[in-house]
Design a protein around this motif. Structure first.
Motif, mmCIF file in Angstrom:
data_model
loop_
_atom_site.group_PDB
_atom_site.id
_atom_site.type_symbol
_atom_site.label_atom_id
_atom_site.label_comp_id
_atom_site.label_asym_id
_atom_site.label_seq_id
_atom_site.Cartn_x
_atom_site.Cartn_y
_atom_site.Cartn_z
ATOM 1 N N GLU A 56 0.726 -1.131 0.002
ATOM 2 C CA GLU A 56 -0.057 -0.077 0.158
ATOM 3 C C GLU A 56 0.809 1.302 0.037
ATOM 4 O O GLU A 56 0.683 2.303 -0.609
ATOM 5 N N ILE A 57 1.901 1.420 0.759
ATOM 6 C CA ILE A 57 2.875 2.497 0.783
ATOM 7 C C ILE A 57 3.604 2.637 -0.673
ATOM 8 O O ILE A 57 3.742 3.569 -1.028
ATOM 9 N N ASN A 58 3.874 1.597 -1.268
ATOM 10 C CA ASN A 58 4.378 1.587 -2.453
ATOM 11 C C ASN A 58 3.587 2.172 -3.549
ATOM 12 O O ASN A 58 3.890 2.648 -4.211
ATOM 13 N N ARG A 59 2.378 1.779 -3.612
ATOM 14 C CA ARG A 59 1.421 2.426 -4.345
ATOM 15 C C ARG A 59 1.126 4.085 -4.098
ATOM 16 O O ARG A 59 0.953 4.694 -4.959
ATOM 17 N N LYS A 60 1.270 4.391 -2.614
ATOM 18 C CA LYS A 60 1.203 5.729 -2.610
ATOM 19 C C LYS A 60 2.520 6.412 -2.908
ATOM 20 O O LYS A 60 2.409 7.738 -3.518
ATOM 21 N N LEU A 61 3.358 5.930 -2.858
ATOM 22 C CA LEU A 61 4.950 6.446 -3.274
ATOM 23 C C LEU A 61 4.753 6.937 -4.859
ATOM 24 O O LEU A 61 5.256 7.662 -5.272
ATOM 25 N N LEU A 62 3.833 6.040 -5.604
ATOM 26 C CA LEU A 62 3.773 6.103 -7.124
ATOM 27 C C LEU A 62 2.871 7.362 -7.370
ATOM 28 O O LEU A 62 3.169 8.213 -8.307
ATOM 29 N N ASP A 67 -0.942 13.400 -5.058
ATOM 30 C CA ASP A 67 -1.537 13.403 -3.785
ATOM 31 C C ASP A 67 -1.082 14.933 -3.091
ATOM 32 O O ASP A 67 -1.885 15.457 -2.314
ATOM 33 N N ALA A 68 0.110 15.395 -3.357
ATOM 34 C CA ALA A 68 0.691 16.540 -2.583
ATOM 35 C C ALA A 68 -0.242 17.724 -3.166
ATOM 36 O O ALA A 68 -0.568 18.835 -2.723
ATOM 37 N N LYS A 69 -0.448 17.508 -4.850
ATOM 38 C CA LYS A 69 -1.100 18.626 -5.185
ATOM 39 C C LYS A 69 -2.650 18.920 -4.824
ATOM 40 O O LYS A 69 -3.170 19.973 -4.349
ATOM 41 N N MET A 70 -3.165 17.667 -4.529
ATOM 42 C CA MET A 70 -4.500 17.773 -4.020
ATOM 43 C C MET A 70 -4.702 18.254 -2.547
ATOM 44 O O MET A 70 -5.641 19.092 -2.368
ATOM 45 N N ALA A 71 -3.499 17.773 -1.843
ATOM 46 C CA ALA A 71 -3.481 18.610 -0.591
ATOM 47 C C ALA A 71 -3.191 19.956 -0.602
ATOM 48 O O ALA A 71 -3.800 20.759 0.371
ATOM 49 N N GLU A 72 -2.580 20.529 -1.575
ATOM 50 C CA GLU A 72 -2.549 22.023 -1.539
ATOM 51 C C GLU A 72 -3.596 22.700 -1.788
ATOM 52 O O GLU A 72 -3.747 23.633 -1.255
ATOM 53 N N ASN A 73 -4.400 22.171 -2.683
ATOM 54 C CA ASN A 73 -5.758 22.693 -2.947
ATOM 55 C C ASN A 73 -6.742 22.524 -1.755
ATOM 56 O O ASN A 73 -7.760 23.071 -1.632
ATOM 57 N N ASN A 74 -6.415 21.749 -0.672
ATOM 58 C CA ASN A 74 -7.595 21.536 0.310
ATOM 59 C C ASN A 74 -7.399 22.777 1.368
ATOM 60 O O ASN A 74 -6.413 22.902 1.686
ATOM 61 N N PRO A 75 -8.376 23.228 1.315
ATOM 62 C CA PRO A 75 -8.324 24.576 2.335
ATOM 63 C C PRO A 75 -8.039 24.256 3.991
ATOM 64 O O PRO A 75 -7.841 25.079 4.872
ATOM 65 N N ASP A 76 -8.399 23.038 4.217
ATOM 66 C CA ASP A 76 -8.440 22.460 5.684
ATOM 67 C C ASP A 76 -7.122 21.829 5.951
ATOM 68 O O ASP A 76 -7.008 20.933 6.740
ATOM 69 N N ARG A 77 -6.102 21.951 4.975
ATOM 70 C CA ARG A 77 -4.841 21.420 5.015
ATOM 71 C C ARG A 77 -3.882 21.718 6.302
ATOM 72 O O ARG A 77 -4.270 22.682 6.955
ATOM 73 N N VAL A 97 7.896 16.677 -0.881
ATOM 74 C CA VAL A 97 9.161 16.020 -0.239
ATOM 75 C C VAL A 97 8.832 15.424 1.250
ATOM 76 O O VAL A 97 9.275 14.344 1.654
ATOM 77 N N ARG A 98 7.929 16.286 1.904
ATOM 78 C CA ARG A 98 7.765 15.789 3.273
ATOM 79 C C ARG A 98 6.774 14.586 3.371
ATOM 80 O O ARG A 98 6.874 13.548 4.127
ATOM 81 N N MET A 99 5.783 14.583 2.307
ATOM 82 C CA MET A 99 5.058 13.475 2.329
ATOM 83 C C MET A 99 5.786 12.163 1.901
ATOM 84 O O MET A 99 5.270 11.015 2.419
ATOM 85 N N ARG A 100 6.632 12.315 0.900
ATOM 86 C CA ARG A 100 7.518 11.171 0.612
ATOM 87 C C ARG A 100 8.543 10.708 1.709
ATOM 88 O O ARG A 100 8.494 9.428 1.797
ATOM 89 N N GLN A 101 9.003 11.672 2.481
ATOM 90 C CA GLN A 101 9.897 11.207 3.466
ATOM 91 C C GLN A 101 8.819 10.516 4.466
ATOM 92 O O GLN A 101 9.366 9.340 5.131
ATOM 93 N N ASN A 102 7.847 10.757 5.052
ATOM 94 C CA ASN A 102 6.992 10.205 6.121
ATOM 95 C C ASN A 102 6.602 8.683 5.433
ATOM 96 O O ASN A 102 6.568 7.895 6.159
#
Length: 355
Positions: A56-62, A67-77, A97-102
């Motif tokens: 599951e983590i490998n799929r999220k890394l792809l 996901d980072a762009k979607m999180a940027e557009n989220n006003p509740d981020r 970068v922070r999401m990838r490191q986590n």
């Protein structure tokens, strides 16, 4: 008679069918086998769940960029930390970068748990993180003390020696660990590059971590340079590396180490006696009277005095008045003055150059 009773007419209970003995084992062995099967199934279940989480983590890394762009557009981020830039002005702690490191950090932890359960599943390029400890360096309290030099040592030998003895990985990280304008070895900034200056110790067991911590804390205690044996050993080691170490001083008189020729306790008594020579003019014992440099000077002064007395007497008796002609007095010129005059005379004059 009932068919459940015997033919002799005596009433008895129903027949108990005896269980046939099997050569494949009894009931206790069967229960043990079932218990082992349940334990094995639990082990396999845990391994299967860990592998699912890793997939599951490998799929999220792809899809981490999306996901980072979607999180940027989220006003509740969540609020972003203070931006960090490299030497070229590129931001190093973006949301991607922070999401990838986590995700990579979570994946590393799951892989370590999986390897503990089944060592054969360890990837070829995987490095175990192990135990980590950060020891702060009191550089602000003692700004003039060279903590980094004491830990690293000449050519890094002190650091390598501690790593070999404790089976750990020791490095200096934080602000001031890398000189300004230089990059890390892999070209990427470290996670703790913005923290205070500290010693990063990584070990595989508690014993090695504790021994390395004790060694480093001993070096982080400020000691006067005159009584710091560790620093003196490092300077001696550096002199050995550079080839400038002089272990002993040998006397050219007796050949024994530990003293110079003029400090020799075995010096033989002198077999000669200095000549009793003394100059009658200047009183020096370095030359006889005939070689005195003041001899000609005194003689010229005496002759000039006689000439002056003679011309004074002739003037008194009424003779012609004539001025005495003094003889030149040869001054005493030192060797340095002669060399300076020679250099000056050999240089061309400004008049000759103008002509």
């Amino acid at each position: 008679a009932d068919g459940a009773t015997k033919t002799n007419g005596s009433e008895e209970g129903p027949e108990v069918k005896k269980k046939r003995r099997s050569r494949w084992g009894n009931e206790s062995s069967t229960a043990l086998t079932s218990t082992q099967g349940s334990l094995q199934s639990l082990h396999q279940q845990k391994t299967f769940l860990l592998r699912l989480q890793i997939d599951e983590i490998n799929r999220k890394l792809l899809t981490v960029v999306y996901d980072a762009k979607m999180a940027e557009n989220n006003p509740d981020r969540s609020p972003s930390p203070e931006p960090i830039y490299d030497n070229k002005g590129k931001r190093m702690n973006t949301r991607e970068v922070r999401m990838r490191q986590n995700l990579e950090k979570r994946k590393q932890g799951l892989l370590e748990e999986l390897v503990k359960l089944n060592p054969s599943l360890k990837p070829a390029n995987m490095k175990m993180s192990g135990l980590i400890k950060k020891i702060p360096i009191p550089a602000k309290d003692y700004p003039g003390y060279n903590f980094i030099g004491l830990i690293i040592g000449p050519r890094g030998n002190t650091q390598k020696r501690m790593e070999k003895e404790t089976n750990t990985k020791i490095s200096i990280r934080g602000k001031g660990s890398v000189k300004q304008g230089r990059r890390a070895r892999d070209g990427r900034p470290q996670e703790d590059s913005n923290e205070e200056l500290h010693v990063h110790v990584q070990a595989q067991d508690e014993d090695g971590l504790e021994r390395a911590t004790e060694m480093i804390k001993e070096l982080l205690t400020p000691v006067d340079d005159q009584t710091n044996e560790h620093k003196q050993k490092q300077l001696r080691e550096l002199a050995m590396i550079n080839g400038t170490l002089r272990e002993d001083h040998y006397c050219t008189n007796c050949g024994q180490p530990g003293h110079r020729q003029w400090e020799c306790p075995n010096e033989a008594p002198r077999s000669f006696k200095m000549a009793d020579v003394k100059c009658a003019i200047c009183g020096d014992k370095s030359h006889p009277t005939s070689d005195c440099p003041k001899k000609n000077q005194n003689q010229a002064k005496e002759e000039n005095a006689l000439d002056a007395d003679y011309y004074e007497f002739m003037e008194m008796v009424g003779g012609e008045k004539a001025a005495p002609t003094p003889k030149p007095v040869t001054p005493i010129v030192s060797t340095t003055t002669i060399q300076t005059a020679a250099v000056t005379s050999s240089a061309p004059s400004s008049t000759a150059i103008d002509n």
